[in-house]
Design a protein around this motif. Structure first.
Motif, PDB file in Angstrom:
ATOM      1  N   MET A   1      40.339  40.789  48.073  1.00 35.70           N
ATOM      2  CA  MET A   1      41.441  41.501  47.435  1.00 35.70           C
ATOM      3  C   MET A   1      42.728  41.239  48.202  1.00 35.70           C
ATOM      4  SD  MET A   1      41.760  45.575  46.585  1.00 35.70           S
ATOM      5  CE  MET A   1      43.199  46.214  45.748  1.00 35.70           C
ATOM      6  N   ALA A   2      43.805  40.910  47.494  1.00 28.94           N
ATOM      7  CA  ALA A   2      45.086  40.630  48.150  1.00 28.94           C
ATOM      8  C   ALA A   2      45.787  41.948  48.475  1.00 28.94           C
ATOM      9  CB  ALA A   2      45.963  39.782  47.235  1.00 28.94           C
ATOM     10  N   PHE A   3      46.432  41.991  49.647  1.00 34.08           N
ATOM     11  CA  PHE A   3      47.131  43.189  50.090  1.00 34.08           C
ATOM     12  C   PHE A   3      48.619  42.912  50.244  1.00 34.08           C
ATOM     13  CE2 PHE A   3      42.865  43.525  52.240  1.00 34.08           C
ATOM     14  CZ  PHE A   3      42.336  44.441  51.328  1.00 34.08           C
ATOM     15  N   PHE A   4      49.410  43.985  50.166  1.00 34.76           N
ATOM     16  CA  PHE A   4      50.838  43.856  50.418  1.00 34.76           C
ATOM     17  C   PHE A   4      51.059  43.649  51.921  1.00 34.76           C
ATOM     18  CE2 PHE A   4      50.554  46.516  46.579  1.00 34.76           C
ATOM     19  CZ  PHE A   4      51.389  45.812  45.725  1.00 34.76           C
ATOM     20  N   ASN A   5      51.975  42.753  52.273  1.00 33.64           N
ATOM     21  CA  ASN A   5      52.272  42.549  53.683  1.00 33.64           C
ATOM     22  C   ASN A   5      53.503  43.340  54.090  1.00 33.64           C
ATOM     23  OD1 ASN A   5      54.679  40.979  53.104  1.00 33.64           O
ATOM     24  ND2 ASN A   5      53.327  39.268  52.590  1.00 33.64           N
ATOM     25  N   GLN A   6      53.812  43.325  55.389  1.00 34.76           N
ATOM     26  CA  GLN A   6      54.901  44.138  55.923  1.00 34.76           C
ATOM     27  C   GLN A   6      56.239  43.792  55.284  1.00 34.76           C
ATOM     28  OE1 GLN A   6      55.060  44.226  60.181  1.00 34.76           O
ATOM     29  NE2 GLN A   6      52.847  44.418  60.419  1.00 34.76           N
ATOM     30  N   ASP A   7      56.482  42.538  54.995  1.00 40.91           N
ATOM     31  CA  ASP A   7      57.781  42.111  54.464  1.00 40.91           C
ATOM     32  C   ASP A   7      58.036  42.671  53.056  1.00 40.91           C
ATOM     33  OD1 ASP A   7      58.203  40.667  56.772  1.00 40.91           O
ATOM     34  OD2 ASP A   7      57.365  38.808  55.946  1.00 40.91           O
ATOM     35  N   GLU A   8      56.983  42.997  52.338  1.00 47.80           N
ATOM     36  CA  GLU A   8      57.135  43.506  50.972  1.00 47.80           C
ATOM     37  C   GLU A   8      57.326  45.010  50.914  1.00 47.80           C
ATOM     38  OE1 GLU A   8      54.423  41.057  48.052  1.00 47.80           O
ATOM     39  OE2 GLU A   8      53.288  41.494  49.884  1.00 47.80           O
ATOM     40  N   LEU A   9      57.069  45.687  52.029  1.00 46.95           N
ATOM     41  CA  LEU A   9      57.011  47.144  52.016  1.00 46.95           C
ATOM     42  C   LEU A   9      58.338  47.798  51.689  1.00 46.95           C
ATOM     43  CD1 LEU A   9      54.714  47.921  55.074  1.00 46.95           C
ATOM     44  CD2 LEU A   9      54.113  47.857  52.658  1.00 46.95           C
ATOM     45  N   LYS A  10      59.411  47.308  52.308  1.00 48.73           N
ATOM     46  CA  LYS A  10      60.696  47.985  52.180  1.00 48.73           C
ATOM     47  C   LYS A  10      61.169  48.007  50.733  1.00 48.73           C
ATOM     48  CE  LYS A  10      65.032  48.417  54.702  1.00 48.73           C
ATOM     49  NZ  LYS A  10      65.871  47.858  55.799  1.00 48.73           N
ATOM     50  N   ASP A  11      61.136  46.859  50.071  1.00 47.68           N
ATOM     51  CA  ASP A  11      61.578  46.796  48.671  1.00 47.68           C
ATOM     52  C   ASP A  11      60.653  47.601  47.759  1.00 47.68           C
ATOM     53  OD1 ASP A  11      63.717  45.221  49.327  1.00 47.68           O
ATOM     54  OD2 ASP A  11      62.722  43.329  48.833  1.00 47.68           O
ATOM     55  N   LEU A  12      59.347  47.523  48.029  1.00 52.41           N
ATOM     56  CA  LEU A  12      58.386  48.252  47.205  1.00 52.41           C
ATOM     57  C   LEU A  12      58.559  49.761  47.387  1.00 52.41           C
ATOM     58  CD1 LEU A  12      56.122  47.512  45.238  1.00 52.41           C
ATOM     59  CD2 LEU A  12      54.502  47.779  47.109  1.00 52.41           C
ATOM     60  N   TYR A  13      58.841  50.177  48.616  1.00 49.87           N
ATOM     61  CA  TYR A  13      59.082  51.599  48.896  1.00 49.87           C
ATOM     62  C   TYR A  13      60.299  52.093  48.120  1.00 49.87           C
ATOM     63  CZ  TYR A  13      60.687  55.745  51.415  1.00 49.87           C
ATOM     64  OH  TYR A  13      61.139  57.002  51.735  1.00 49.87           O
ATOM     65  N   THR A  14      61.385  51.317  48.141  1.00 49.91           N
ATOM     66  CA  THR A  14      62.598  51.703  47.418  1.00 49.91           C
ATOM     67  C   THR A  14      62.332  51.822  45.930  1.00 49.91           C
ATOM     68  OG1 THR A  14      63.980  50.612  49.086  1.00 49.91           O
ATOM     69  CG2 THR A  14      64.997  51.086  46.950  1.00 49.91           C
ATOM     70  N   GLN A  15      61.600  50.876  45.373  1.00 49.11           N
ATOM     71  CA  GLN A  15      61.250  50.939  43.951  1.00 49.11           C
ATOM     72  C   GLN A  15      60.415  52.191  43.652  1.00 49.11           C
ATOM     73  OE1 GLN A  15      59.403  47.301  42.501  1.00 49.11           O
ATOM     74  NE2 GLN A  15      60.622  46.080  43.906  1.00 49.11           N
ATOM     75  N   SER A  16      59.479  52.474  44.542  1.00 47.41           N
ATOM     76  CA  SER A  16      58.600  53.628  44.360  1.00 47.41           C
ATOM     77  C   SER A  16      59.393  54.928  44.353  1.00 47.41           C
ATOM     78  CB  SER A  16      57.544  53.656  45.472  1.00 47.41           C
ATOM     79  OG  SER A  16      56.762  54.827  45.395  1.00 47.41           O
ATOM     80  N   ARG A  17      60.337  55.069  45.306  1.00 43.24           N
ATOM     81  CA  ARG A  17      61.128  56.292  45.390  1.00 43.24           C
ATOM     82  C   ARG A  17      62.071  56.425  44.189  1.00 43.24           C
ATOM     83  NH1 ARG A  17      58.913  59.940  48.094  1.00 43.24           N
ATOM     84  NH2 ARG A  17      60.919  61.014  48.227  1.00 43.24           N
ATOM     85  N   ASP A  18      62.677  55.308  43.776  1.00 44.65           N
ATOM     86  CA  ASP A  18      63.601  55.351  42.637  1.00 44.65           C
ATOM     87  C   ASP A  18      62.867  55.752  41.355  1.00 44.65           C
ATOM     88  OD1 ASP A  18      65.650  54.600  44.278  1.00 44.65           O
ATOM     89  OD2 ASP A  18      65.675  52.495  43.655  1.00 44.65           O
ATOM     90  N   GLU A  19      61.676  55.187  41.164  1.00 44.70           N
ATOM     91  CA  GLU A  19      60.917  55.512  39.957  1.00 44.70           C
ATOM     92  C   GLU A  19      60.438  56.960  39.998  1.00 44.70           C
ATOM     93  OE1 GLU A  19      56.687  54.133  38.369  1.00 44.70           O
ATOM     94  OE2 GLU A  19      58.199  52.568  38.112  1.00 44.70           O
ATOM     95  N   ALA A  20      60.009  57.408  41.194  1.00 44.44           N
ATOM     96  CA  ALA A  20      59.546  58.793  41.329  1.00 44.44           C
ATOM     97  C   ALA A  20      60.659  59.772  40.975  1.00 44.44           C
ATOM     98  CB  ALA A  20      59.041  59.040  42.751  1.00 44.44           C
ATOM     99  N   TYR A  21      61.890  59.457  41.386  1.00 46.65           N
ATOM    100  CA  TYR A  21      63.014  60.356  41.104  1.00 46.65           C
ATOM    101  C   TYR A  21      63.229  60.518  39.605  1.00 46.65           C
ATOM    102  CZ  TYR A  21      67.728  62.123  40.560  1.00 46.65           C
ATOM    103  OH  TYR A  21      68.809  62.862  40.167  1.00 46.65           O
ATOM    104  N   GLN A  22      63.017  59.452  38.848  1.00 46.86           N
ATOM    105  CA  GLN A  22      63.208  59.533  37.402  1.00 46.86           C
ATOM    106  C   GLN A  22      62.261  60.561  36.778  1.00 46.86           C
ATOM    107  OE1 GLN A  22      65.753  57.958  35.912  1.00 46.86           O
ATOM    108  NE2 GLN A  22      66.243  57.229  37.977  1.00 46.86           N
ATOM    109  N   TRP A  23      61.054  60.645  37.313  1.00 46.30           N
ATOM    110  CA  TRP A  23      60.087  61.611  36.786  1.00 46.30           C
ATOM    111  C   TRP A  23      60.292  63.003  37.378  1.00 46.30           C
ATOM    112  CZ3 TRP A  23      57.700  60.058  32.659  1.00 46.30           C
ATOM    113  CH2 TRP A  23      57.358  58.714  32.495  1.00 46.30           C
ATOM    114  N   ARG A  24      60.947  63.093  38.525  1.00 44.24           N
ATOM    115  CA  ARG A  24      61.044  64.363  39.255  1.00 44.24           C
ATOM    116  C   ARG A  24      62.419  65.007  39.181  1.00 44.24           C
ATOM    117  NH1 ARG A  24      58.205  61.981  44.754  1.00 44.24           N
ATOM    118  NH2 ARG A  24      56.026  62.236  44.127  1.00 44.24           N
ATOM    119  N   ARG A  25      63.279  64.519  38.327  1.00 41.41           N
ATOM    120  CA  ARG A  25      64.660  64.996  38.333  1.00 41.41           C
ATOM    121  C   ARG A  25      64.774  66.495  38.029  1.00 41.41           C
ATOM    122  NH1 ARG A  25      68.244  62.193  36.017  1.00 41.41           N
ATOM    123  NH2 ARG A  25      67.178  60.184  35.819  1.00 41.41           N
ATOM    124  N   ASN A  26      63.776  67.095  37.394  1.00 43.91           N
ATOM    125  CA  ASN A  26      63.833  68.531  37.053  1.00 43.91           C
ATOM    126  C   ASN A  26      63.074  69.412  38.044  1.00 43.91           C
ATOM    127  OD1 ASN A  26      65.373  68.163  34.656  1.00 43.91           O
ATOM    128  ND2 ASN A  26      63.528  67.518  33.568  1.00 43.91           N
TER     129      ASN A  26
END
Length: 463
Positions: A1-26
């Protein structure tokens, strides 16, 4: 199974937080309703009062859903020896659950999770090993603030996510302790590739002294205007699904990974489980009771304020002054026994509210109370009788039975969600517990427990 490496974490984290905010705005509004706080935009002429049924129902909900004794049994899937199954159950009941008191007792944490899932739609529960205060670690769970955990972008649930992010905030003293722990573990286990610390990176974090508060849209509503701790030195823990998958703990400010370790669960499961209230596989964070009942509660709160105001006016109505107002002692116009009103030659007349809206206000409140109770779910909480209680609920035996059945259906559905989550958490926790054991672990057994293990096939020396 392929895993995310350290270099991908920062951008993926930002995407995750931005998407979460869209669902959590209320979420801020959900928290206000759950805490029975006043709305910010209420008319200043109205009394500062709420109806509070929704907030009360959320505190009552866990008392019905969570059994006082959460139980279950393990079964070893990859071992033929029956005694392994029995040992796992004994270890769970005697050592894990009684000592799982990190932040709160075991049952209290589950009740808290049930209430919060009803508020937000879901509540993450994290399995972890915590300091036992004796130089070792013990298995436990944490009920983190819901906005500190975010799922993989584009996924519809925790089970669908192959990577999950958890924001944690430490004080400077805690980071200093992490630094000492890192140096100590590196010295004791220099060849341990499964748990790699980076003391230099931790020191760099300490030198940066970057204290970070939670963003306003990620902080609990009740803390916004209070001088309480809202953050600290922020790290992100990254969990990945898969056998031997790398876990990371990194500091976003310095972009340094301070720790890397392997997924301790031999099945590759992620130690983050979500308890869902309602799940539609559209919103990955679920739908809660507050979202469904909140608008009706807001209407009911407004009606309650109007009713209190109308009652106050009815008890102490406004007065109409006709004539020379200079002769009126307005300080004397108070409602008290044998209170003289000094009016001179002016005429003072009470103005009574007797319009149809006021007369219907009580029944209107009853109507919206019924709607709210149908959404919570709570059923009719009023007393029975022809002249009391909520007239919109049937008081016949058949009607009362129907309400009880409806409440039972809702409770059973939520309890089923709880049982599934409890099973997933227990499985993950027992797996990482046994995986974390090194060498041997001493365990005192009672006579009954030894009999159970012996009957299951374990040879126990009797001397």
């Amino acid at each position: 199974m392929a895993f995310f490496n350290q270099d991908e974490l920062k951008d993926l984290y930002t995407q995750s937080r931005d998407e979460a905010y869209q669902w959590r705005r209320n979420y801020e509004e959900f928290e206000r309703l759950a805490d029975n706080e006043l709305a910010e935009d209420i008319d200043e002429t109205l009394p500062e009062v709420n109806d509070g049924k929704l907030a009360a129902a959320l505190y009552k909900l866990p008392k019905r859903i969570v059994n006082s004794d959460l139980t279950g049994r393990f079964t070893a899937l990859d071992a033929d020896d029956a005694w392994i199954t029995e040992l796992a159950n004994i270890y769970w009941e005697d050592k894990i659950v009684p000592n799982a008191n990190y932040k709160a007792s075991w049952s209290r944490k589950w009740k808290d999770a049930v209430r919060k899932a009803a508020i937000y739609g879901s509540q993450p529960i994290i399995s972890l090993m915590v300091d036992d205060g004796k130089g070792g670690v013990k298995p436990d769970i944490d009920i983190p603030y819901v906005q500190d955990v975010s799922l993989e972008p584009g996924k519809v649930s925790d089970q669908d996510s192959d990577i999950i992010f958890w924001d944690v905030y430490y004080t400077k003293k805690q980071v200093e302790s992490l630094h000492e722990q890192a140096k100590r573990e590196n010295k004791d286990n220099p060849q341990d590739g499964k748990n790699k610390w980076n003391p230099k990176a931790i020191k760099k974090v300490l030198e940066s002294s970057q204290q970070e508060d939670r963003m306003g849209n990620e902080e609990h509503d009740s803390k916004e205007d209070k001088a309480v701790e809202k953050g600290g030195i922020k790290f992100c823990v990254v969990f990945q699904r898969g056998v031997g998958a790398p876990f990371y703990m990194y500091h976003k400010g310095t972009n340094e990974v301070i720790r890397e370790w392997e997924n301790p669960d031999p099945t590759g499961d992620i130690p983050v489980k979500y308890l869902y209230c309602y799940q539609d596989f559209n919103n990955p964070y679920g739908t809660g009771i507050v979202k469904l009942a909140g608008p009706t509660q807001n209407v009911l709160d407004e009606l309650r304020r109007l009713h209190v105001l109308a009652t106050q006016i009815g008890i102490r109505p406004p007065v109409k002054v006709m004539g020379n107002e200079d002769e009126v002692d307005f300080d004397s116009l108070i409602y008290a026994q044998e209170q003289p009103w000094i009016t001179g030659t002016a005429q003072v007349e009470e103005i009574n509210m007797a319009n149809g809206v006021y007369q219907q206000l009580a029944s209107t409140i009853s109507l919206y109370s019924t709607s709210l109770m149908d959404l919570l779910p709570m059923g009719d909480t009023t007393v029975s009788g022809t002249d009391s209680g909520n007239p919109n609920y049937s008081k016949t035996p058949a009607g009362v039975k129907f309400q009880a059945n409806q409440l039972s259906i809702d409770d059973e559905d939520y309890r089923d969600n709880l049982n599934q989550t409890y099973e997933a958490v227990a499985k993950n926790l027992i797996n990482i517990t046994f995986a974390n054991m090194q060498g041997s672990d001493l365990m005192r057994l009672s006579d009954d427990e030894m009999k159970i293990l012996a009957t299951a096939g374990l040879e126990i020396p009797m001397n």
